[in-house]
Design a protein around this motif. Structure first.
Motif, short mmCIF file in Angstrom:
data_model
loop_
_atom_site.label_atom_id
_atom_site.label_comp_id
_atom_site.label_asym_id
_atom_site.label_seq_id
_atom_site.Cartn_x
_atom_site.Cartn_y
_atom_site.Cartn_z
N ASP A 1 -45.53 35.66 59.21
CA ASP A 1 -46.59 35.49 58.19
C ASP A 1 -47.97 35.54 58.82
O ASP A 1 -48.97 35.68 58.12
CB ASP A 1 -46.39 34.16 57.45
CG ASP A 1 -46.41 32.97 58.37
OD1 ASP A 1 -47.38 32.23 58.39
OD2 ASP A 1 -45.41 32.78 59.11
N LYS A 2 -48.03 35.43 60.15
CA LYS A 2 -49.33 35.39 60.82
C LYS A 2 -49.87 36.76 61.18
O LYS A 2 -50.99 36.87 61.69
CB LYS A 2 -49.24 34.54 62.10
CG LYS A 2 -49.10 33.06 61.82
CD LYS A 2 -49.60 32.27 63.00
CE LYS A 2 -49.68 30.79 62.66
NZ LYS A 2 -50.47 30.06 63.65
N SER B 1 -40.74 30.93 59.29
CA SER B 1 -40.26 29.61 58.86
C SER B 1 -41.15 29.07 57.76
O SER B 1 -40.71 28.34 56.89
CB SER B 1 -40.28 28.62 60.02
OG SER B 1 -39.51 29.12 61.07
N ASN C 1 -43.39 26.60 72.03
CA ASN C 1 -44.33 26.91 70.96
C ASN C 1 -44.03 28.21 70.20
O ASN C 1 -44.83 28.65 69.37
CB ASN C 1 -45.76 26.96 71.52
CG ASN C 1 -46.75 26.40 70.54
OD1 ASN C 1 -46.44 25.42 69.85
ND2 ASN C 1 -47.90 27.03 70.42
N VAL C 2 -42.88 28.82 70.48
CA VAL C 2 -42.53 30.07 69.79
C VAL C 2 -42.21 29.81 68.31
O VAL C 2 -42.22 30.73 67.48
CB VAL C 2 -41.33 30.76 70.50
CG1 VAL C 2 -40.02 30.00 70.28
CG2 VAL C 2 -41.17 32.21 70.06
N GLY C 3 -41.90 28.53 68.00
CA GLY C 3 -41.53 28.20 66.63
C GLY C 3 -40.03 27.93 66.50
O GLY C 3 -39.46 28.05 65.42
N LYS C 4 -39.41 27.52 67.61
CA LYS C 4 -37.95 27.32 67.63
C LYS C 4 -37.53 26.14 66.75
O LYS C 4 -36.57 26.26 65.98
CB LYS C 4 -37.47 27.14 69.08
CG LYS C 4 -35.96 27.02 69.23
CD LYS C 4 -35.48 27.42 70.62
CE LYS C 4 -36.19 26.70 71.74
NZ LYS C 4 -35.97 25.24 71.76
N SER C 5 -38.23 25.02 66.90
CA SER C 5 -37.86 23.85 66.07
C SER C 5 -38.06 24.16 64.60
O SER C 5 -37.21 23.84 63.77
CB SER C 5 -38.70 22.63 66.45
OG SER C 5 -38.78 22.49 67.83
N SER C 6 -39.19 24.80 64.29
CA SER C 6 -39.46 25.15 62.89
C SER C 6 -38.38 26.08 62.35
O SER C 6 -37.95 25.95 61.19
CB SER C 6 -40.82 25.85 62.77
OG SER C 6 -41.83 25.05 63.31
N LYS D 1 -42.88 33.66 63.13
CA LYS D 1 -44.27 33.55 62.62
C LYS D 1 -44.80 34.87 62.06
O LYS D 1 -45.97 35.21 62.26
CB LYS D 1 -45.20 33.03 63.72
CG LYS D 1 -44.72 31.75 64.40
CD LYS D 1 -45.77 31.19 65.33
CE LYS D 1 -45.18 30.10 66.22
NZ LYS D 1 -46.15 29.50 67.15
P1 GDP Z 1 -41.27 25.15 69.40
O1 GDP Z 1 -42.08 24.56 70.51
O2 GDP Z 1 -40.76 26.50 69.77
O3 GDP Z 1 -40.20 24.25 68.88
O4 GDP Z 1 -42.30 25.46 68.21
P2 GDP Z 1 -42.60 24.66 66.87
O5 GDP Z 1 -41.54 24.87 65.87
O6 GDP Z 1 -42.99 23.26 67.22
O7 GDP Z 1 -43.87 25.48 66.34
C1 GDP Z 1 -45.05 25.62 67.11
C2 GDP Z 1 -46.23 25.77 66.19
O8 GDP Z 1 -46.12 26.98 65.43
C3 GDP Z 1 -46.35 24.65 65.16
O9 GDP Z 1 -47.72 24.36 64.97
C4 GDP Z 1 -45.74 25.26 63.91
O10 GDP Z 1 -46.28 24.72 62.71
C5 GDP Z 1 -46.14 26.73 64.04
N1 GDP Z 1 -45.15 27.61 63.37
C6 GDP Z 1 -43.82 27.65 63.61
N2 GDP Z 1 -43.22 28.59 62.83
C7 GDP Z 1 -44.20 29.14 62.07
C8 GDP Z 1 -44.21 30.17 61.06
O11 GDP Z 1 -43.20 30.78 60.68
N3 GDP Z 1 -45.43 30.48 60.53
C9 GDP Z 1 -46.58 29.85 60.91
N4 GDP Z 1 -47.72 30.24 60.32
N5 GDP Z 1 -46.59 28.88 61.85
C10 GDP Z 1 -45.43 28.51 62.43
#
Ligand code: GDP
Length: 211
Positions: free
Chosen positions: A160-161, A193, A46-51, A158
């Motif tokens: 922007d948060k 992202s 959930n760190v935002g790796k895929s995004s 993230k």
């Molecule tokens: P992963 O589990 O590390 O692959 O994380 P995801 O890419 O699935 O992102 C987890 C959550 O964080 C999702 O709901 C994304 O929409 C949100 N998210 C990821 N990157 C960003 C970002 O740069 N900004 C914001 N506001 N949300 C993000």
């Protein structure tokens, strides 16, 4: 152009070109041959790796978001360029709360063996959620990288948060901590992202690592 601007432009071009999913490796016996330089992405689930991988490569859906935590224990390889010039390695997320012990154990073995045994791994990027800063599970991964002598950089996600002042503080704290780790790069890359902040720098950092 300055050297930095040249690198940023070369990286923009590289990531605007062909990029394709190559293969999933659930174990070391499934790794692609070590024939191209690689940059790996690590982070808590959930760190935002895929995004971030999608933002980096400018394609949605390249790396799948919202994998079930604790289920995906594969290393996913993506090839950049045609003919391929390098690979991006999406490492399985870690630190999920309800992960069964055997899953965590399997993760640790897979990651450690990969980090220690992959001669073509040029750098790892360790993603840190800018709202939370570095956690103990991240420290564990940082120390695995130190011990495996794999050079790595911390990347805040993230951004922007959070407010600019909070970002400055978390960035400074991360930089201080990075300086205490032998294999860590002292400069932190801050990314969003969602808004695109820092993505050009991240592309440049990836290209620089394999050049
Ligand atoms: P992963 O589990 O590390 O692959 O994380 P995801 O890419 O699935 O992102 C987890 C959550 O964080 C999702 O709901 C994304 O929409 C949100 N998210 C990821 N990157 C960003 C970002 O740069 N900004 C914001 N506001 N949300 C993000």
């Amino acid at each position: 152009m300055t050297a930095d601007a040249e690198l940023i432009e070369a990286a923009r071009k590289l990531f605007a070109g062909p990029i394709a999913f190559h293969k999933s490796a659930p174990g070391l016996e499934h790794l692609p041959p070590a024939d191209l330089p690689e940059v790996a992405f690590a982070g808590r689930s959930n760190v935002g790796k895929s995004s971030l991988l999608n933002a980096l490569t400018g394609r949605n859906g390249l790396a799948r978001t919202s994998n079930t935590p604790g289920r995906t224990q594969e290393l996913n390889f993506f090839e950049v360029g045609d003919p391929a010039q390098m690979r991006l390695v999406d490492m399985p997320g870690y630190g999920f709360a309800e992960a069964p012990k055997d899953v965590v154990r399997k993760w640790r073995f897979l990651i450690n063996d990969f980090l220690r045994g992959r001669p073509t791994l040029k750098r790892a990027l360790v993603l840190i959620d800018s709202r939370h800063g570095i956690k103990d599970v991240d420290r564990e991964v940082m120390s695995m990288l130190d011990k495996a002598a794999v050079s790595y950089r911390l990347v805040l996600t993230k951004t922007d948060k959070i407010k600019a002042t909070a970002l400055d503080a978390v960035r400074a704290a991360a930089a201080t901590e990075a300086r205490a780790h032998p294999a860590a790069h002292p400069d932190i890359i801050a990314t969003s992202s969602e808004k695109g902040g820092g993505i050009a720098d991240l592309r440049a950092a990836v290209l620089e690592a394999v050049s």
